[in-house]
Design an enzyme around this catalytic site. Structure first.
Site, PDB file in Angstrom:
ATOM      1  N   CYS A  59      52.394  16.744 -42.120  1.00 11.14           N
ATOM      2  CA  CYS A  59      51.855  17.798 -42.976  1.00 11.14           C
ATOM      3  C   CYS A  59      51.940  17.478 -44.469  1.00 11.14           C
ATOM      4  CB  CYS A  59      52.555  19.117 -42.663  1.00 11.14           C
ATOM      5  SG  CYS A  59      54.321  18.977 -42.332  1.00 11.14           S
TER       6      CYS A  59
ATOM      7  N   HIS B  21      53.542  23.163 -48.243  1.00  9.16           N
ATOM      8  CA  HIS B  21      54.298  22.027 -48.767  1.00  9.16           C
ATOM      9  C   HIS B  21      53.774  21.705 -50.173  1.00  9.16           C
ATOM     10  CE1 HIS B  21      56.051  21.699 -44.946  1.00  9.16           C
ATOM     11  NE2 HIS B  21      55.595  20.555 -44.522  1.00  9.16           N
TER      12      HIS B  21
END
Lengths: 358, 358, 358, 358
Positions: free
Chosen positions: A149, A243
């Site tokens: 990710c 993120h």
């Protein structure tokens, strides 16, 4: 009224990533979630009974599906999304590919395998050509993976710059959300009001290698890694989703800040013409404010499929500093796999035309 | 019983950093907090009435002090700790120095001024020699500053490595605590479950420049900046106290990981022999666990004066990666200023000997 | 294509609640946000320049509106949403009402005024009849208020029970979200990893009184407070949006748990037939899981307009315990005001028929 | 130098509460932690190897202890602290008591057993008399339990009021910290920015019953429950340590607010004269500020052994509202058990006199 959508399946459907697949596939215009598979422990139960649903409310259409095992003889769909554990995927995903199914996998197991594409469609849909090479293994279907990710958010932000200026060296420090660790994942006593400057499973190595592969080039039956070096620092922060990565990048040809900004703004990616249902209107958005992107405020841009970039500025050692942030379970996981499946369909690999397309 | 401790004052005593000075000076073995000064708005009030106390409980001995203005005619102490606003400090701190006082300042105003030392005693107590150069301005006292809180944690971690291997290039990404922004500081709606990849006031520039000065060398009446280049990425995270920094460092001579670890472990710093009351037993501690240091768990090491280092490992581009974490309002602000004052006393600059010392 | 929607204005448009009005009105099917008004300091600026936007991205259609002052001579809309400070509202809101405008106010100033209705449309749309009584003041328009955000969630949950069983005594303890305090609101250092068992501005008194008024009955030109007693404990918790309230309730006629559940499930409220655009499909939802409602997971039910109820069970002292949770800035503030405006329109008080309605 | 302290053991020493026992016993003036026992899985390992240490740094003196099984033949200490699982405790704790050991248990198993005292020494040290009744079972030692962590904080705050005015009815809503759920405990994805209005294991029932027992009176071989009724609402909040409880209380004789405050301030508790090492100087502190107690700011009062009370005010239905907050793993668990052991020693039940006492 008959449902003309393509039946699809999710393997590992009861876990955190599996649930994200289920959410994204509920109401999908091309795909109908018809089968859910999981471990033997869950098999035979109603999905609603086998699953501790984590986020929001479980979609009605999946509640009564009976969970099957992750076995190609038990699952009939041609398109199969995999959120399996890495160990189980090692045998199950090839079995599905051998059985003529297309596995869109979020699992790390085959990401770095030579003939397996590691794809963000906007960045390297061309890598899907490796599916042809997989035929050599006797697979009538194939396996397509998506990356870690954090690597996805960073790669999307850098793709336009790399394409134009040639990335050579990259420092990247990540501040990764809790949902990246799955469920139950990180204990609250470990992370409330805290930062953990470490993520297990060689997260830093994954980021370093997977970026090189995604920005690499097809050379026959494999991907030649892009010739840049990455140094990654992975950190866990008390954020639900999203993120954030801060980066210092060096290029073969030094871009000015304004050139970099112009290139990022202009970038549309490889699949802009395909008009895929999960593709965001803008895969990259450049935040105007100096203190953005921020996970809580920007994570849902483009329904979680847009990566937001900000703070493009000069670097004292390399050429550019910048920040990127993307939704880790949507763009960074299940959403990218669904987009990969849409790209497979739209490029004709399944010989099936979605409802409403010529 | 008479109190033989030296009376000291705090300027800007009602703010967040001022309160940290007050906490650290309560019960100090050498210094007695005798005077608190603040803005005109607070002057004339009891300290307990003028101050919204932020952390824990206000020490009894300070409650009834009457707040004075920040003026050397109103404050009689020789040692004066300054937590003033940068603008006000520009005129007030020199006025105190001119009046024969030693100002230990946490304010940024004079940090980069040529003849003003920027000191972490363990790292560069030798820079206090610049106080002699300040006489040329007609100051019979002097000004000693301490650095930005993130710069302090990073500099302490790198000091032993720089001394031995010669730092040349440094990437640093910070994850900084809320208390670094003062009070009321960051609104909760901005940071709950969020990361802000930006800190105003040129935080990144301060980190970059101040590290070079602290690790520089005295050349006559000024400090020659150390000849390395720093690229800093400053981020705010939802942590109460403790700045975490992740770093990639290159040196003139490449250390192995085990050499670096040995050098960090062996380091005692310049003031180990002075036995100062606020000096921690170990200025640097190397965490053993792979997921440390962590702010919530390590921030109070050495009563907030120890910097914890961890994850020393090879870097793919430079030589070493490592993580450092320190308490930003103690080691990174008020505690360092108090330690600076103790170093002044112990090295005889005040001509006063503390109780119990020969 | 001409826009047949009704032009509306927001007073106090740059603050936190004002911004929520702007978000909810962007793309509203009946209303077109045509005017934004704020303090003199903002007047004359573009809305985008005058406003520090807090949540998500500012809607495009409002960016270039020029902010006016909060004055009926400067604002021409008939429907005016007020997010003004309580002091300013004291003169401004009556001036608008006098000038023939309908003010939908989120401000506390007139909530407890005799002839001013305090309305949750599903609960007491009938109280809008007080607008007729306001004519006696020479107002050709009128003022309609909505209640404190915690009072709204609690009142909605109890409305069906009160209607059927007659509430007599209520203990309520709230755990209120940060956005209820506006922006910048609660400093992060005060609330990170913390609970504050106190909310200023007599929050507890407001909850106690406003619930009695909302569940009261129209008696001529005023509302007779409902004859129950409330004891409220207000607490602030580190949650972004969503006030959770736990309650112990006693009734004239004791309901069994299953009767209470049935009554809650069956309740549709007073405006179910009006088909208002901001009305959720279900004003109340009863959560099935024992650990719900939870603010982060349920706050967006019904686009923030549904209150979720759970844990209906026997109480050891009174009759029933239960939990309710609702979005404090949508259902608890701006969304309720917009719904009030829609109710005014749908009941013919403006003599204007929205597009697409007979 | 010989260590004249009494050797003690901890059962269930590797878990979260067990670790708190270890921390509190490290450096204890009377007790020397000599044995650590845990499940078979840990037995035979060094404590440092068997334990994932959660908070701060593991005390040196315990690192090399070899973990034994929880069996009186393997453990020789007379005083045994139990942090065992409830099921295991059902057989193990009686076995230790039978073998002449005094078990200070934090486990719920025997809390409500007739002849087992449930003790907060300041409140009901007199209940230790039940130890005599335990002899009838053939126990030469005995079992003393401490209550649920939320019940302890509430009971301490109410003890002086109950003693003087006679509590009859109590509403209590708790906001409980994460450490109350042990480790790994609550997943971060469940509680970050959230509230969970539910705690499993019949937390509410435990609070309701245990308060009645602790404030009850010894009647021969059992405790007569105090004759008041409690209605509890238990909630989990994102706080590390410190349970906050808000309460509405009714008494036989109505106290005024100022009487209640005076009674709380004057209260010293039953063991004020015993001078026990873990007893805080003040078991109850009344916070002066209107927004206190707060867990993050007050939890460490009295080294975690003081309960802080605040906001004593009139209640609209009952007589008084008030707030109490205490450290859940210290005062609410391990610290209370240690204090119980000290009370046993100081009242002569072990026939052993601690070092330095006559």
């Amino acid at each position: 009224m008959t449902d003309s959508r393509l039946p699809v399946a999710v393997l590992g459907a009861t876990g955190a990533v599996g649930q994200t697949f289920v959410r994204l596939l509920a109401g999908h215009p091309w795909f109908r979630l018809a089968e859910v598979a999981a471990s033997d422990r869950s098999a035979g139960k109603r999905y609603a009974d086998a699953t501790k649903w984590i986020e929001g409310v479980m979609p009605d259409e999946v509640r009564d599906l009976i969970v099957t095992t992750c076995d190609p003889t038990q699952v009939s769909a041609t398109i199969v999304f995999s959120a399996m554990d890495a160990d189980a995927a090692a045998t199950v995903e090839p079995a599905f590919a051998m059985a003529g199914r297309f596995v869109l996998s979020n699992t790390k197991t085959f990401r770095m395998t030579d003939d397996v594409p590691l794809v963000i469609p906007e960045v390297n849909a061309s890598h899907l050509a490796l599916l042809d090479a997989q035929k050599a293994k006797g697979w009538s279907g194939g396996v397509v993976t998506n990356a870690n990710c954090a690597a996805i958010a960073a790669t999307m932000a850098l793709a336009p710059l790399h394409e134009r200026f040639g990335l050579t060296e990259l420092f990247i420090a990540t501040m990764q959300a809790l949902s990246g660790a799955g469920y139950p994942g990180v204990p609250s006593l470990d992370i409330l009001g805290n930062v953990i400057p470490y993520i297990g499973g060689d997260e830093e190595g994954k980021i370093e290698r997977e970026m090189q592969k995604m920005l690499g080039t097809v050379e026959g039956a494999r991907i030649a890694q892009a010739p840049f070096v990455v140094s990654a620092h992975a950190n866990r922060v008390p954020v639900e989703h999203g993120h954030t990565v801060v980066m210092s990048a060096k290029f073969r040809q030094k871009p000015s800040v304004s050139e970099a900004i112009a290139v990022i703004r202009a970038w549309k990616g490889e699949i802009a013409d395909l008009n895929l249902p999960s593709a965001p209107r803008e895969p990259l958005v450049l935040a105007e404010q100096p203190d953005r992107p921020q996970p809580r405020r920007d994570v849902n841009a483009g329904n979680g499929m847009t990566v937001t970039v900000g703070r493009v500025r000069e670097d004292a050692i390399f050429h550019l500093k910048l920040v990127a942030m993307g939704h880790n379970t949507i763009r960074g996981a299940a959403g990218s796999a669904v987009l990969n499946a849409e790209a497979l369909v739209a490029t004709g690999r399944l010989g099936w035309t979605p409802p409403g397309r010529a």
